[in-house]
Design a protein around this motif. Structure first.
Motif, short mmCIF file in Angstrom:
data_model
loop_
_atom_site.label_atom_id
_atom_site.label_comp_id
_atom_site.label_asym_id
_atom_site.label_seq_id
_atom_site.Cartn_x
_atom_site.Cartn_y
_atom_site.Cartn_z
N THR A 51 -8.01 14.18 -42.82
CA THR A 51 -8.13 12.79 -42.56
C THR A 51 -9.87 12.50 -42.73
O THR A 51 -10.51 11.69 -43.04
N GLY A 52 -10.48 13.85 -42.09
CA GLY A 52 -12.11 13.64 -42.46
C GLY A 52 -12.77 13.54 -43.89
O GLY A 52 -13.67 12.78 -44.27
N SER A 55 -11.94 9.97 -44.92
CA SER A 55 -12.95 9.00 -44.17
C SER A 55 -14.19 9.26 -45.26
O SER A 55 -14.98 8.28 -45.20
N GLU A 56 -14.78 10.33 -45.19
CA GLU A 56 -16.01 10.40 -46.19
C GLU A 56 -15.91 9.83 -47.65
O GLU A 56 -16.91 8.96 -47.68
N THR A 58 -13.72 7.08 -48.29
CA THR A 58 -13.59 5.85 -48.21
C THR A 58 -14.57 5.14 -47.43
O THR A 58 -14.78 3.91 -47.39
N VAL A 60 -14.28 4.65 -43.95
CA VAL A 60 -13.66 4.00 -43.17
C VAL A 60 -13.23 4.96 -42.04
O VAL A 60 -12.67 5.96 -42.21
N VAL A 61 -13.87 5.07 -40.62
CA VAL A 61 -13.86 5.81 -39.77
C VAL A 61 -13.03 5.27 -38.58
O VAL A 61 -13.46 4.57 -38.00
N PRO A 62 -11.88 5.72 -38.41
CA PRO A 62 -11.01 5.30 -37.39
C PRO A 62 -11.72 5.68 -36.15
O PRO A 62 -12.02 6.74 -35.98
N TYR A 124 -4.02 4.84 -43.64
CA TYR A 124 -4.56 5.79 -42.49
C TYR A 124 -3.64 6.11 -41.48
O TYR A 124 -3.89 7.07 -40.62
N VAL A 129 -7.46 0.93 -37.14
CA VAL A 129 -8.22 0.62 -38.62
C VAL A 129 -8.06 -1.01 -38.81
O VAL A 129 -8.75 -1.66 -39.45
#
Length: 167
Positions: A51-52, A55-56, A58, A60-62, A124, A129
């Motif tokens: 998931t990390g 996130s990097e 995209t 987008v960090v939930p 996600y 999000v």
């Protein structure tokens, strides 16, 4: 390969939503397009992803639900309520389309908006999000902006209701 796995091949990141004998339902986490069925053989070149890493890529960090304010939490739950009936029928294209249409009519939003919320959530698999983002506009006004604001307040926003040209 299991349900909800993240897979990566180059710049493409996908999430597995449904697994059947010889085909898999996946969603592209970068483009966030509607889920499609692909053959299992096509996914042999993909490797596991975290998931990390997603996130990097995209940006987008939930965040945690506790970190959201009341308005963001309300927006998040309203958007989730909009897509909730569709989630159980993601694998069935026809039923999914019908439910998207009915949700759009019921909640007074467009079908594209419902699809956008659905794809964002499926990419996600996190309800946070769907929360609206905070506006980070904390900069000071320049002198020109201050002058324009003063002039508009003094001459335009009056009881005389003059046009900008007249002002």
């Amino acid at each position: 390969m299991k349900k909800y796995d993240l897979l990566r091949s180059g710049e493409r990141i996908i999430r597995v939503l449904e697994v059947q004998v010889n085909r898999v339902l996946v969603i592209d986490c970068i483009k966030r397009t509607m889920p499609v069925w692909v053959n299992t053989a096509e996914l042999q070149s993909y490797s596991e992803c975290t998931t990390g890493e997603m996130s990097e890529v995209t940006g987008v960090v939930p965040v945690g639900v506790d970190d959201l304010d009341a308005d963001q939490r309300k927006t998040m739950y309203e958007r989730y309520t909009t897509i909730a009936p569709v989630l159980s029928f993601v694998a069935d294209d026809r039923m999914r389309s019908q439910l998207i249409c009915s949700a759009a009519e019921e909640y007074g939003v467009s079908k594209a908006t419902v699809r956008s919320y659905l794809c964002l959530y499926l990419a996600y698999m996190d309800v946070t999000v769907l929360a609206s983002r905070r506006r980070e506009d904390k900069r000071d006004l320049t002198q020109d902006e201050k002058n324009m604001r003063w002039a508009l307040n003094k001459f335009f926003y009056t009881t005389k209701k003059q046009s900008l040209r007249t002002v």
